[in-house]
Design a protein around this motif. Structure first.
Motif, mmCIF file in Angstrom:
data_model
loop_
_atom_site.group_PDB
_atom_site.id
_atom_site.type_symbol
_atom_site.label_atom_id
_atom_site.label_comp_id
_atom_site.label_asym_id
_atom_site.label_seq_id
_atom_site.Cartn_x
_atom_site.Cartn_y
_atom_site.Cartn_z
ATOM 1 N N LEU A 72 34.714 30.687 -0.142
ATOM 2 C CA LEU A 72 33.611 30.272 0.719
ATOM 3 C C LEU A 72 33.231 31.445 1.617
ATOM 4 N N ALA A 73 31.945 31.679 1.737
ATOM 5 C CA ALA A 73 31.470 32.820 2.521
ATOM 6 C C ALA A 73 31.516 32.523 4.009
ATOM 7 N N ALA A 74 32.264 33.345 4.739
ATOM 8 C CA ALA A 74 32.158 33.345 6.193
ATOM 9 C C ALA A 74 30.953 34.172 6.621
ATOM 10 N N ALA A 75 30.525 35.078 5.736
ATOM 11 C CA ALA A 75 29.295 35.852 5.921
ATOM 12 C C ALA A 75 28.711 36.122 4.548
ATOM 13 N N ILE A 76 27.387 36.092 4.470
ATOM 14 C CA ILE A 76 26.656 36.363 3.229
ATOM 15 C C ILE A 76 25.904 37.668 3.462
ATOM 16 N N VAL A 77 26.269 38.711 2.722
ATOM 17 C CA VAL A 77 25.797 40.059 3.042
ATOM 18 C C VAL A 77 25.138 40.701 1.817
ATOM 19 N N LEU A 95 18.676 50.881 9.266
ATOM 20 C CA LEU A 95 17.389 51.569 9.200
ATOM 21 C C LEU A 95 16.337 50.945 10.103
ATOM 22 N N GLY A 96 16.640 49.780 10.660
ATOM 23 C CA GLY A 96 15.726 49.124 11.581
ATOM 24 C C GLY A 96 14.666 48.260 10.938
ATOM 25 N N PHE A 97 14.939 47.774 9.714
ATOM 26 C CA PHE A 97 13.923 47.038 8.971
ATOM 27 C C PHE A 97 14.256 45.559 8.747
ATOM 28 N N GLY A 98 15.308 45.031 9.331
ATOM 29 C CA GLY A 98 15.623 43.618 9.101
ATOM 30 C C GLY A 98 17.115 43.369 9.102
ATOM 31 N N THR A 99 17.506 42.322 8.412
ATOM 32 C CA THR A 99 18.910 41.926 8.404
ATOM 33 C C THR A 99 19.483 41.974 6.996
ATOM 34 N N VAL A 100 20.782 42.201 6.924
ATOM 35 C CA VAL A 100 21.489 42.119 5.642
ATOM 36 C C VAL A 100 22.591 41.064 5.700
ATOM 37 N N ARG A 101 22.609 40.251 6.751
ATOM 38 C CA ARG A 101 23.725 39.327 6.958
ATOM 39 C C ARG A 101 23.241 37.955 7.413
ATOM 40 N N HIS A 102 23.797 36.933 6.795
ATOM 41 C CA HIS A 102 23.656 35.564 7.285
ATOM 42 C C HIS A 102 25.055 34.998 7.495
ATOM 43 N N THR A 103 25.229 34.271 8.603
ATOM 44 C CA THR A 103 26.546 33.747 8.960
ATOM 45 C C THR A 103 26.518 32.228 8.940
ATOM 46 N N ALA A 115 20.088 32.396 1.028
ATOM 47 C CA ALA A 115 20.196 32.307 2.486
ATOM 48 C C ALA A 115 18.911 32.746 3.184
ATOM 49 N N GLU A 116 18.230 33.765 2.648
ATOM 50 C CA GLU A 116 16.956 34.195 3.236
ATOM 51 C C GLU A 116 15.922 33.078 3.171
ATOM 52 N N ALA A 117 15.813 32.428 2.016
ATOM 53 C CA ALA A 117 14.851 31.332 1.888
ATOM 54 C C ALA A 117 15.206 30.185 2.814
ATOM 55 N N ALA A 118 16.485 29.839 2.871
ATOM 56 C CA ALA A 118 16.914 28.735 3.733
ATOM 57 C C ALA A 118 16.625 29.038 5.202
ATOM 58 N N ALA A 119 16.880 30.264 5.622
ATOM 59 C CA ALA A 119 16.637 30.628 7.021
ATOM 60 C C ALA A 119 15.171 30.469 7.398
ATOM 61 N N ARG A 120 14.285 30.807 6.477
ATOM 62 C CA ARG A 120 12.854 30.703 6.773
ATOM 63 C C ARG A 120 12.384 29.260 6.836
ATOM 64 N N HIS A 121 13.169 28.360 6.239
ATOM 65 C CA HIS A 121 12.847 26.930 6.321
ATOM 66 C C HIS A 121 13.699 26.211 7.370
ATOM 67 N N GLY A 122 14.534 26.938 8.082
ATOM 68 C CA GLY A 122 15.347 26.340 9.135
ATOM 69 C C GLY A 122 16.450 25.427 8.627
ATOM 70 N N VAL A 123 16.966 25.721 7.425
ATOM 71 C CA VAL A 123 18.019 24.895 6.830
ATOM 72 C C VAL A 123 19.294 25.730 6.738
ATOM 73 N N PRO A 124 20.445 25.194 7.171
ATOM 74 C CA PRO A 124 21.687 25.972 7.083
ATOM 75 C C PRO A 124 22.081 26.267 5.644
ATOM 76 N N ALA A 125 22.593 27.482 5.417
ATOM 77 C CA ALA A 125 22.958 27.921 4.068
ATOM 78 C C ALA A 125 24.425 28.310 4.013
ATOM 79 N N PHE A 126 25.027 28.056 2.854
ATOM 80 C CA PHE A 126 26.422 28.395 2.589
ATOM 81 C C PHE A 126 26.500 29.008 1.201
ATOM 82 N N GLU A 127 27.633 29.669 0.930
ATOM 83 C CA GLU A 127 27.859 30.202 -0.411
ATOM 84 C C GLU A 127 29.265 29.867 -0.861
#
Length: 252
Positions: free
Chosen positions: A111-116, A134-142, A196-208
């Motif tokens: 189970l992902a504690a972080a999705i990177v 590089l200052g262009f966004g995120t590479v991590r969802h927790t 996780a990126e799609a879920a974040a944009r819809h405000g839904v928690p994501a897991f892996e």
């Protein structure tokens, strides 16, 4: 059946889960686990570019399973399409993947504690720099830590960082580079960050959730244990979709 059921008709009030996998074999394993010892009907719901398979877990949680394709782009597009069409409490990116030995041996559930996103960035004279550097966004969802801990306890799962890659690791050198950059990595796969990126944009928690079919490192197909990993995936989804997990996930 192919008749489309509304969310209101099919929801028993215990929560709704979207499970996004890459390929049909993973979807079939997940559905076997969700259906439980007395499998009922699986409803097929049309979706642009594919279809959802809906089943109710014995706990009362309704789960839609979607084979969204291989790689982060396909996974993100499929997940966003499903989230635009239906209401969900939680999204889980799931399937088989590579495990970093010795933390996640073949057959383990992770189970992902972080999705990177491990390879989203640029090569520089000083080495790899991810898009956050590089200052262009995120590479991590927790994912919500309490929900991860609850699920890990129920499943006997390993927790840690799960890396999303666009190119699967096939050498000891690449494996070493990834673990040097991500010492808490336990597995790699190809879809989690997109989901996780799609879920974040819809405000839904994501897991892996991943079950390990092979060690990350030199590519040796003779050493893969895909059947063992799919059986572990089935067992995981027999146990995971509990209302208390969804409650903790929504709480964040």
């Amino acid at each position: 059946m192919t008749e489309r059921l509304s969310d209101e008709q099919s929801a028993p009030g215990r929560g709704r889960l979207l499970v996004v996998v890459a390929v049909a074999a993973e979807a079939e394993a997940v559905l076997r686990g969700l259906a439980g010892p007395a499998p009922g009907a699986v409803d097929r719901l049309p979706l642009p570019g594919g279809e959802l398979h809906r089943v109710t877990h014995p706990s009362g949680v309704t789960a839609d399973v979607l084979a969204g394709g291989v790689g982060p782009a396909a996974a993100a597009a499929a997940t966003a399409t499903a989230l635009a069409a239906h209401r969900y409490d939680v999204v889980v990116s799931a399937g088989i993947g590579g495990g970093f030995a010795p933390l996640a041996p073949v057959g383990a559930t992770v189970l992902a504690a972080a999705i990177v996103a491990a390879d989203l960035g640029a090569q520089t004279p000083d080495g790899f720099a991810d898009v956050t550097e590089l200052g262009f966004g995120t590479v991590r969802h927790t994912p919500a830590p309490a929900a991860v801990a609850l699920a890990a306890d129920a499943l006997g799962a390993v927790t840690g960082t799960v890396l999303t890659v666009s190119t699967v690791t096939g050498s000891a050198e690449r494996a070493a580079a990834l673990t040097a950059r991500h010492p808490d990595a336990v597995a790699e796969a190809m879809e989690g960050f997109g989901v996780a990126e799609a879920a974040a944009r819809h405000g839904v928690p994501a897991f892996e959730l991943r079950t390990v079919s092979n060690p990350v490192g030199p590519r040796d197909r003779a050493a893969w244990r895909i059947g063992e990993a799919l059986a572990a995936l089935e067992r995981a989804f027999a146990a995971l979709p509990r209302p208390e997990f969804l409650k903790e996930a929504r709480r964040g």
